[in-house]
Design a protein around this motif. Structure first.
Motif: not given
Length: 61
Positions: A20-23
């Motif tokens: 995912d691009k979100e952490v």
């Protein structure tokens, strides 16, 4: 010198699923961050543990 496109060298993705691009971030207890660095492949192990936690959730019907 940058790598040319289509080269056979360089970093390869080791993941079976895309990341995912979100952490996902959380505050751990004191000393946990330093101890994690000594565990080989700790990030992948943590991803699998999160998958297990999510699979234990009751299904919304």
């Amino acid at each position: 010198m940058p790598f040319q496109k289509g080269n056979k060298l360089g970093a390869k993705k080791r993941y079976s699923r895309p990341l995912d691009k979100e952490v996902i971030a959380f505050r751990g207890y004191e000393g946990q961050k330093e101890k994690l660095k000594f565990i080989p492949d700790w990030q992948e192990k943590l991803r699998k543990f999160v998958d297990q936690l999510l699979s234990d959730l009751p299904k919304n019907e």
